[in-house]
Design an enzyme around this catalytic site. Structure first.
Site, PDB file in Angstrom:
ATOM      1  N   PRO A  13      42.319  43.491  39.184  1.00  0.00           N
ATOM      2  CA  PRO A  13      42.828  44.196  38.010  1.00  0.00           C
ATOM      3  C   PRO A  13      41.825  44.336  36.870  1.00  0.00           C
ATOM      4  CG  PRO A  13      43.880  42.044  38.240  1.00  0.00           C
ATOM      5  CD  PRO A  13      43.124  42.314  39.519  1.00  0.00           C
ATOM      6  N   ASN A  14      41.877  45.505  36.257  1.00  0.00           N
ATOM      7  CA  ASN A  14      41.112  45.867  35.058  1.00  0.00           C
ATOM      8  C   ASN A  14      39.633  46.165  35.330  1.00  0.00           C
ATOM      9  OD1 ASN A  14      43.385  45.560  33.232  1.00  0.00           O
ATOM     10  ND2 ASN A  14      43.204  43.377  33.659  1.00  0.00           N
ATOM     11  N   ARG A  21      35.304  47.918  28.964  1.00  0.00           N
ATOM     12  CA  ARG A  21      36.090  46.709  28.704  1.00  0.00           C
ATOM     13  C   ARG A  21      35.155  45.549  28.355  1.00  0.00           C
ATOM     14  NH1 ARG A  21      37.874  42.915  33.636  1.00  0.00           N
ATOM     15  NH2 ARG A  21      39.189  41.473  32.485  1.00  0.00           N
ATOM     16  N   TYR A  26      31.152  41.820  30.183  1.00  0.00           N
ATOM     17  CA  TYR A  26      31.094  42.377  31.543  1.00  0.00           C
ATOM     18  C   TYR A  26      29.985  43.413  31.742  1.00  0.00           C
ATOM     19  CZ  TYR A  26      35.583  40.024  31.903  1.00  0.00           C
ATOM     20  OH  TYR A  26      36.560  39.065  31.908  1.00  0.00           O
ATOM     21  N   ASN A  75      35.969  40.405  44.175  1.00  0.00           N
ATOM     22  CA  ASN A  75      36.103  39.993  42.776  1.00  0.00           C
ATOM     23  C   ASN A  75      37.575  40.179  42.421  1.00  0.00           C
ATOM     24  OD1 ASN A  75      36.191  39.508  40.086  1.00  0.00           O
ATOM     25  ND2 ASN A  75      34.520  40.910  39.532  1.00  0.00           N
ATOM     26  N   ALA A  78      41.413  38.460  37.340  1.00  0.00           N
ATOM     27  CA  ALA A  78      42.295  37.375  36.876  1.00  0.00           C
ATOM     28  C   ALA A  78      43.077  36.716  38.018  1.00  0.00           C
ATOM     29  CB  ALA A  78      43.241  37.905  35.813  1.00  0.00           C
ATOM     30  N   HIS A  81      42.329  33.153  39.337  1.00  0.00           N
ATOM     31  CA  HIS A  81      42.805  31.923  38.693  1.00  0.00           C
ATOM     32  C   HIS A  81      44.303  31.691  38.870  1.00  0.00           C
ATOM     33  CE1 HIS A  81      38.931  32.649  36.905  1.00  0.00           C
ATOM     34  NE2 HIS A  81      39.367  33.736  36.292  1.00  0.00           N
ATOM     35  N   GLU A  99      32.868  35.253  47.067  1.00  0.00           N
ATOM     36  CA  GLU A  99      33.534  35.467  45.781  1.00  0.00           C
ATOM     37  C   GLU A  99      32.499  35.946  44.770  1.00  0.00           C
ATOM     38  OE1 GLU A  99      35.052  31.794  44.218  1.00  0.00           O
ATOM     39  OE2 GLU A  99      35.936  32.742  42.451  1.00  0.00           O
ATOM     40  N   HIS A 101      31.776  37.365  40.650  1.00  0.00           N
ATOM     41  CA  HIS A 101      32.207  37.606  39.261  1.00  0.00           C
ATOM     42  C   HIS A 101      31.026  38.084  38.430  1.00  0.00           C
ATOM     43  CE1 HIS A 101      36.006  35.591  40.044  1.00  0.00           C
ATOM     44  NE2 HIS A 101      35.308  34.646  40.639  1.00  0.00           N
ATOM     45  N   SER A 103      30.918  37.850  35.010  1.00  0.00           N
ATOM     46  CA  SER A 103      30.704  36.754  34.057  1.00  0.00           C
ATOM     47  C   SER A 103      30.699  35.436  34.826  1.00  0.00           C
ATOM     48  CB  SER A 103      31.817  36.765  33.011  1.00  0.00           C
ATOM     49  OG  SER A 103      33.052  36.413  33.614  1.00  0.00           O
ATOM     50  N   ARG A 108      33.664  29.817  30.460  1.00  0.00           N
ATOM     51  CA  ARG A 108      34.528  30.536  29.496  1.00  0.00           C
ATOM     52  C   ARG A 108      35.772  29.705  29.170  1.00  0.00           C
ATOM     53  NH1 ARG A 108      35.254  36.411  31.691  1.00  0.00           N
ATOM     54  NH2 ARG A 108      36.263  36.623  29.661  1.00  0.00           N
TER      55      ARG A 108
HETATM   56  C1  DQA Z   1      35.973  38.290  36.263  1.00  0.00           C
HETATM   57  C2  DQA Z   1      36.285  36.970  35.562  1.00  0.00           C
HETATM   58  C3  DQA Z   1      37.781  36.750  35.454  1.00  0.00           C
HETATM   59  O1  DQA Z   1      38.055  35.530  34.776  1.00  0.00           O
HETATM   60  C4  DQA Z   1      38.419  37.875  34.656  1.00  0.00           C
HETATM   61  O2  DQA Z   1      39.827  37.732  34.634  1.00  0.00           O
HETATM   62  C5  DQA Z   1      38.019  39.225  35.130  1.00  0.00           C
HETATM   63  C6  DQA Z   1      36.660  39.462  35.595  1.00  0.00           C
HETATM   64  C7  DQA Z   1      34.463  38.593  36.291  1.00  0.00           C
HETATM   65  O3  DQA Z   1      34.049  39.423  37.097  1.00  0.00           O
HETATM   66  O4  DQA Z   1      33.706  38.040  35.483  1.00  0.00           O
HETATM   67  O5  DQA Z   1      38.801  40.172  35.034  1.00  0.00           O
HETATM   68  O6  DQA Z   1      36.406  38.190  37.615  1.00  0.00           O
END
Ligand code: DQA
Length: 150
Positions: A13-14, A21, A26, A75, A78, A81, A99, A101, A103, A108
């Site tokens: 998501p997102n 964003r 990011y 990836n 959210a 978690h 996996e 990411h 960030s 964080r």
């Molecule tokens: C993320 C890190 C996650 O904590 C966050 O919810 C994201 C992006 C990353 O690529 O850094 O949406 O997966």
């Protein structure tokens, strides 16, 4: 000539908003830029690159990856978690899981420090911005080759 091995790169998501964003976290690359980077990092492979904002869709695609792919980069954003359902489906895979990411969630907020996905991933790449995907794709290709899947 044999078919090119298939790599699934799935995004949660997102991540469709990548580039606009929270760019200070990011980065400014878009998801299309990331897709191009993944394709460049895996010559000779067919990359299936997708994004969804829906947990169930992500789970359907992970199930599909098991039937079609030699490796998976994910990836889950959210859902990393929060999603036991995602962990459960990842546990069904026999292909390597990496996996990824942008960030580094470990540095964080406290609620990002736990990853269900890390419990089943062969490797986690985090904190390199868009380059995390390049490193994750390379790792996934190597793992698939080591396991004789590609
Ligand atoms: C993320 C890190 C996650 O904590 C966050 O919810 C994201 C992006 C990353 O690529 O850094 O949406 O997966």
């Amino acid at each position: 000539m044999p078919d090119a091995p298939v790599l699934y790169v799935l995004n949660g998501p997102n991540l469709n908003l990548l580039g606009e964003r929270e760019p200070e976290i990011y980065g400014r690359e878009t998801l299309a830029d990331v897709q191009a980077l993944c394709e460049r990092a895996s010559p000779g492979w067919t990359v299936i690159f997708r994004q969804t904002n829906h947990e169930g869709v992500l789970i359907d695609w992970v199930q599909e990856a098991q039937t079609r792919a030699a490796a998976l980069v994910i990836n889950p954003a959210a859902y990393t978690h929060t999603s036991i359902a995602l962990l459960d489906v990842l546990k069904t895979l026999s292909i390597p899981i990496v996996e990824c990411h942008l960030s580094d969630p470990a540095t964080r907020e406290a609620f990002r420090r736990h990853s269900y996905v890390a419990l089943v991933a062969a490797k986690t790449v985090a904190g390199h911005g868009a380059r995390s995907y390049e490193l994750a794709v390379r790792a996934a290709v190597e793992l698939a080759q080591e396991r004789g899947l590609a």
